[in-house]
Design a protein around this motif. Structure first.
Motif, PDB file in Angstrom:
ATOM      1  N   LYS A  98       0.852  -1.184   0.000  1.00 59.90           N
ATOM      2  CA  LYS A  98       0.000   0.000   0.000  1.00 59.90           C
ATOM      3  C   LYS A  98       0.891   1.239   0.000  1.00 59.90           C
ATOM      4  CE  LYS A  98      -3.674  -2.301   2.604  1.00 59.90           C
ATOM      5  NZ  LYS A  98      -4.492  -2.311   3.854  1.00 59.90           N
ATOM      6  N   HIS A  99       0.614   2.160  -0.904  1.00 58.94           N
ATOM      7  CA  HIS A  99       1.464   3.343  -1.045  1.00 58.94           C
ATOM      8  C   HIS A  99       0.790   4.578  -0.442  1.00 58.94           C
ATOM      9  CE1 HIS A  99       4.552   5.951  -2.671  1.00 58.94           C
ATOM     10  NE2 HIS A  99       3.579   6.779  -3.017  1.00 58.94           N
ATOM     11  N   TYR A 100       1.613   5.392   0.212  1.00 59.58           N
ATOM     12  CA  TYR A 100       1.173   6.663   0.789  1.00 59.58           C
ATOM     13  C   TYR A 100       2.227   7.723   0.486  1.00 59.58           C
ATOM     14  CZ  TYR A 100      -1.904   3.607   3.484  1.00 59.58           C
ATOM     15  OH  TYR A 100      -2.837   2.661   3.854  1.00 59.58           O
ATOM     16  N   ASP A 101       1.793   8.968   0.467  1.00 58.96           N
ATOM     17  CA  ASP A 101       2.758  10.056   0.307  1.00 58.96           C
ATOM     18  C   ASP A 101       3.691  10.103   1.517  1.00 58.96           C
ATOM     19  OD1 ASP A 101       1.764  11.008  -2.156  1.00 58.96           O
ATOM     20  OD2 ASP A 101       0.166  12.106  -1.123  1.00 58.96           O
ATOM     21  N   ILE A 102       3.114   9.983   2.712  1.00 62.84           N
ATOM     22  CA  ILE A 102       3.884  10.107   3.952  1.00 62.84           C
ATOM     23  C   ILE A 102       3.482   8.990   4.903  1.00 62.84           C
ATOM     24  CG2 ILE A 102       4.429  11.598   5.933  1.00 62.84           C
ATOM     25  CD1 ILE A 102       3.362  13.955   4.094  1.00 62.84           C
ATOM     26  N   ILE A 103       4.458   8.357   5.518  1.00 61.93           N
ATOM     27  CA  ILE A 103       4.196   7.397   6.584  1.00 61.93           C
ATOM     28  C   ILE A 103       4.916   7.869   7.843  1.00 61.93           C
ATOM     29  CG2 ILE A 103       4.737   5.076   7.446  1.00 61.93           C
ATOM     30  CD1 ILE A 103       4.029   3.946   4.769  1.00 61.93           C
ATOM     31  N   ILE A 104       4.178   7.913   8.925  1.00 61.71           N
ATOM     32  CA  ILE A 104       4.728   8.283  10.232  1.00 61.71           C
ATOM     33  C   ILE A 104       4.852   7.023  11.075  1.00 61.71           C
ATOM     34  CG2 ILE A 104       4.242   9.516  12.389  1.00 61.71           C
ATOM     35  CD1 ILE A 104       2.936  11.699  10.726  1.00 61.71           C
ATOM     36  N   ILE A 105       5.994   6.854  11.724  1.00 58.24           N
ATOM     37  CA  ILE A 105       6.230   5.709  12.586  1.00 58.24           C
ATOM     38  C   ILE A 105       5.933   6.111  14.021  1.00 58.24           C
ATOM     39  CG2 ILE A 105       7.865   3.934  13.295  1.00 58.24           C
ATOM     40  CD1 ILE A 105       7.223   4.018  10.266  1.00 58.24           C
ATOM     41  N   GLY A 106       4.879   5.540  14.609  1.00 63.50           N
ATOM     42  CA  GLY A 106       4.553   5.803  16.005  1.00 63.50           C
ATOM     43  C   GLY A 106       3.358   6.714  16.180  1.00 63.50           C
ATOM     44  N   ALA A 107       2.457   6.327  17.090  1.00 60.94           N
ATOM     45  CA  ALA A 107       1.251   7.121  17.364  1.00 60.94           C
ATOM     46  C   ALA A 107       1.248   7.640  18.792  1.00 60.94           C
ATOM     47  CB  ALA A 107      -0.006   6.269  17.114  1.00 60.94           C
ATOM     48  N   GLY A 108       2.441   8.036  19.262  1.00 59.19           N
ATOM     49  CA  GLY A 108       2.541   8.694  20.552  1.00 59.19           C
ATOM     50  C   GLY A 108       2.393  10.198  20.395  1.00 59.19           C
TER      51      GLY A 108
END
Length: 500
Positions: A4-14
């Motif tokens: 699945k492709h995204y423009d931006i991926i963020i690691i972590g939901a803190g």
């Protein structure tokens, strides 16, 4: 396996991940965004730690996000309040639909040919491997190992007949009422645990190898309470935020500029708070702010020492026995329960490995750029907060910088941004060499480096960072940009599937 492709991926939901995602969702609503989180809810550290009394050690006016004021008369917030604040923020910005929970990240590989990251992750419940691709990756996973804390082995600890627990994995059903408790450690966790447990335990003993600096501070913002009677709530909050930021910065600078007088002041403060305690228990061997100061809201730590519900022992551990701890001095502390508040274990990026064109990246040989990007690593952000001020102050301006970077790249028609050292700024200084708590000292061989000058240096100064990240030009001659490659039809289909 389809990715699945995204423009931006963020690691972590803190705090860092949600805060950064809010900035991006607000400033770049047209970009596809995903947040990959190993736990099953938001909150990160504040969801992981559940020991008694868990709270912030920074005031909430400056610890909360600048775009979502924390309206409260209470200065230091409890862990549950912070978890709720993070969840409420995520809900308000519509982020829950963008979070993929339960994913343990394994590897991220940048392809120069495709100008994208491929991230492999393990869905821990099912054991299924999942792939994601993105044009830009932002690491907001902090630097704690969520699997375990730092837990040294003590001689003969198996002989102890009671329970030995680490605060990072506090049992929900732990009953310590009427028990003798020993808390090993003298950092922020120990300073929080001792008064929180003292009312129910028969006796709490804090066993420290060396003392820390502890400040009693009011836990009610009386100035804001008075001002709120006459001024709009937002005005009062903004004044409190500026006031607290200035106070924190002033205290830190005073400790750096006049370490001996400030040491004398802080030691005197501790001794006055608990005059019944031997002075040697309040005599740290290091200078103020070589390690983070511990906060005692309304002086709760000192109050339980004065009352006799808790005590301090400064000594080294010889061994454990059936009934407690034998000390190097020959003394003995009886215990039914031992809490090893011995610190944290550092792990970068949640344990994920990093590659560029299938070649491993050694982060210890890379410099931090504006403490937001990393030398020679394309399209990779790393939100790293302050150690001498509220962590989220840096997260807020870091998120703003990334949004400015995305806007510049879009306007300039480029798709790749890479910090490149063109001035031989490499040094032998680690990222946090000036900060020396145990968990950082143990992990210096795992941290990136900082350079000799300019954006390669870590300044830990909110005012200077704000000017650099929020106001200074994005194109500073150090960032190297590359034009976008033509997208294939399959890429377009993949992209549409991710947005559906």
């Amino acid at each position: 396996m389809t990715a699945k492709h995204y423009d931006i991926i963020i690691i972590g939901a803190g705090l860092s991940g949600i805060g950064t995602a809010c900035h991006i969702a607000r400033e770049h609503p047209g970009k596809t965004l995903a947040i990959l989180e190993r736990r099953d809810t938001v909150g990160g550290t504040w969801d992981l730690f559940r020991y008694p009394g868990i709270r912030s050690d920074s005031d909430m006016a400056s610890f909360g996000f600048n775009f979502k004021p924390w309206y409260s008369d209470k200065v230091l917030a409890e862990g549950e309040d912070i978890r709720n604040y993070v969840a409420e923020t995520a809900k308000e910005f519509g982020l829950f639909d963008k979070i993929r929970f339960g994913l343990k990240l394994i590897n991220a590989d940048w392809s120069s040919k495709d100008q994208r990251w491929t991230i492999s992750a393990l869905q821990e419940v099912s054991g299924e491997e999942q792939l994601f691709t993105c044009s830009f990756m932002v690491n907001c996973a902090g630097y704690y190992n969520f699997d375990h804390g730092y837990r040294p082995r003590f001689p003969d600890e198996e002989a102890f007949r009671g329970a030995i627990i680490h605060p990072q994995h506090w049992p929900e059903d732990l009953d310590y009422r009427g028990k003798k408790v020993v808390v090993i450690g003298s950092g922020a966790t120990a300073i929080t645990l001792v008064p929180a447990m003292a009312n129910e335990a028969a006796k709490v003993t804090m066993l420290q190898r060396s003392p820390s600096y502890i400040m009693a501070m009011p836990n009610t913002d009386k100035i804001s309470m008075v001002l709120s009677k006459f001024l709009p709530e937002k005005w009062v909050f903004n004044m409190a935020r500026r006031r607290n930021i200035l106070f924190q910065r002033g205290l830190y600078l005073a400790c750096q500029r006049w370490p001996k007088p400030m040491r004398k002041f802080l030691v005197s403060h501790m001794r006055k708070q608990a005059p019944n305690v031997d002075e040697r228990h309040f005599s740290p061997t290091y200078m103020p702010w070589d390690q983070r100061l511990c906060a005692a809201p309304d002086g709760d730590f000192f109050a339980c020492l004065r009352s006799g519900k808790a005590e301090i022992v400064t000594d080294a551990i010889e061994r454990f026995d059936e009934t407690g701890i034998v000390l190097k001095s020959g003394g003995h502390i009886g215990a039914d329960l031992i809490v090893t508040a011995t610190g944290l274990d550092v792990q970068l990026m949640g344990g994920m490995t990093l590659n560029i064109d299938s070649q491993p990246v050694d982060l210890t040989r890379k410099m931090s750029y504006k403490s937001i990007l990393i030398q020679d690593i394309p399209n990779f952000g790393w939100i790293f907060g302050y150690t001498n001020a509220p962590w989220t102050l840096k997260c807020d301006i870091g998120g703003q910088y990334l949004c400015r970077l995305f806007a510049y790249m879009e306007k300039a028609g480029v798709s790749v941004a890479t910090p490149v050292d063109k001035g031989n700024n490499v040094s032998d200084r680690g990222l946090l060499d000036e900060f020396s708590p145990g968990y950082i000292s143990r992990a210096k061989d795992r941290m990136p480096r900082q350079g000799k000058a300019g954006p390669w240096m870590l300044v830990m100064h909110y005012g200077r960072d704000k000017e650099t990240l929020v106001n200074a030009p994005v194109d500073d001659g150090i960032l190297q940009f590359e034009a976008a490659i033509p997208a294939s039809s399959s890429d377009n289909l993949e992209y549409r599937n991710a947005t559906a």
